[in-house]
Design an enzyme around this catalytic site. Sequence first.
Site, PDB file in Angstrom:
ATOM      1  CG  ASP A   8      27.773  90.909  33.288  1.00  0.00           C
ATOM      2  OD1 ASP A   8      28.379  89.833  33.083  1.00  0.00           O
ATOM      3  OD2 ASP A   8      27.890  91.899  32.546  1.00  0.00           O
ATOM      4  CB  CYS A  65      31.235  91.556  33.282  1.00  0.00           C
ATOM      5  SG  CYS A  65      32.564  92.687  32.857  1.00  0.00           S
ATOM      6  N   GLY A  66      31.578  90.051  30.822  1.00  0.00           N
ATOM      7  CA  GLY A  66      32.031  89.561  29.524  1.00  0.00           C
ATOM      8  C   GLY A  66      33.505  89.853  29.282  1.00  0.00           C
ATOM      9  CB  THR A  67      35.296  92.871  28.566  1.00  0.00           C
ATOM     10  OG1 THR A  67      34.565  93.834  29.350  1.00  0.00           O
ATOM     11  CG2 THR A  67      34.661  92.737  27.190  1.00  0.00           C
ATOM     12  N   GLY A  70      33.839  96.508  32.355  1.00  0.00           N
ATOM     13  CA  GLY A  70      32.762  97.240  33.033  1.00  0.00           C
ATOM     14  C   GLY A  70      32.819  97.047  34.538  1.00  0.00           C
ATOM     15  CG  HIS A  98      54.463  95.276  42.177  1.00  0.00           C
ATOM     16  ND1 HIS A  98      55.197  95.636  41.078  1.00  0.00           N
ATOM     17  CD2 HIS A  98      55.156  94.270  42.776  1.00  0.00           C
ATOM     18  CE1 HIS A  98      56.295  94.888  41.006  1.00  0.00           C
ATOM     19  NE2 HIS A  98      56.291  94.037  42.020  1.00  0.00           N
ATOM     20  CG  ASN A  99      49.129  97.160  41.511  1.00  0.00           C
ATOM     21  OD1 ASN A  99      49.050  96.270  40.678  1.00  0.00           O
ATOM     22  ND2 ASN A  99      49.906  98.209  41.337  1.00  0.00           N
ATOM     23  NE  ARG A 132      60.098  98.903  44.069  1.00  0.00           N
ATOM     24  CZ  ARG A 132      60.261  97.588  44.178  1.00  0.00           C
ATOM     25  NH1 ARG A 132      60.595  97.049  45.349  1.00  0.00           N
ATOM     26  NH2 ARG A 132      60.085  96.786  43.136  1.00  0.00           N
ATOM     27  CG  HIS A 133      55.401  97.702  45.772  1.00  0.00           C
ATOM     28  ND1 HIS A 133      55.628  98.105  44.481  1.00  0.00           N
ATOM     29  CD2 HIS A 133      56.243  96.656  45.992  1.00  0.00           C
ATOM     30  CE1 HIS A 133      56.551  97.344  43.931  1.00  0.00           C
ATOM     31  NE2 HIS A 133      56.949  96.455  44.824  1.00  0.00           N
TER      32      HIS A 133
HETATM   33  C1  RB5 Z   1      27.389  92.556  28.644  1.00  0.00           C
HETATM   34  O1  RB5 Z   1      26.959  92.330  27.345  1.00  0.00           O
HETATM   35  C2  RB5 Z   1      28.799  93.107  28.625  1.00  0.00           C
HETATM   36  O2  RB5 Z   1      28.794  94.412  28.158  1.00  0.00           O
HETATM   37  C3  RB5 Z   1      29.402  93.046  30.009  1.00  0.00           C
HETATM   38  O3  RB5 Z   1      29.422  91.716  30.431  1.00  0.00           O
HETATM   39  C4  RB5 Z   1      30.815  93.540  30.140  1.00  0.00           C
HETATM   40  O4  RB5 Z   1      31.648  92.953  29.202  1.00  0.00           O
HETATM   41  C5  RB5 Z   1      30.976  94.990  30.205  1.00  0.00           C
HETATM   42  O5  RB5 Z   1      32.073  95.516  30.385  1.00  0.00           O
END
Ligand code: RB5
Length: 148
Positions: A8, A65-67, A70, A98-99, A132-133
């Site tokens: 994003d 994305c930012g974090t 999402g 493992h995953n 095992r995984h």
């Molecule tokens: C966008 O502002 C932010 O919410 C998105 O990039 C993300 O971090 C969402 O999880």
Amino acid sequence: MKVAIASDHGGVNIRQEIINLLEEMGIEYEDFGCECTTSVDYPDYALPVAEKVANGEFDRGILICGTGIGMSIAANKVKGIRCALVHDVFSAKATREHNDSNILAMGERVIGPGLAREIAKTWLTTEFQGGRHSNRIEKICKYESVNL
Ligand code: RB5
């Protein structure tokens, strides 16, 4: 290996960094945006990439994305997707071993481009250990086949 990548507006710089890495590594990829001249909604990018990985069109996906949160939440709604939100190299290796994670999510507001590159490189080059995984992943697949 064929990789689908998207971000994003919060992940454009790391997306470009990872595209450069994919080119350096000679890995085939397709970039699914965003163009990101304005704010966009991460599910509009996570879900198409996740579906393309789930249906076998692509082997792996990378979402930023930012974090990364999402993107990972949305991608993991798609049956067959094991999306790992990773911000360290140890977890990048472990989630492949493992995953057997098939999508990597990262957050550009959490880590810098150098670490993101190392994480992606590790994640792209580490093999699933099986054994095992596999039993554990089969339990997830069984749950999906009954409940989703
Ligand atoms: C966008 O502002 C932010 O919410 C998105 O990039 C993300 O971090 C969402 O999880």
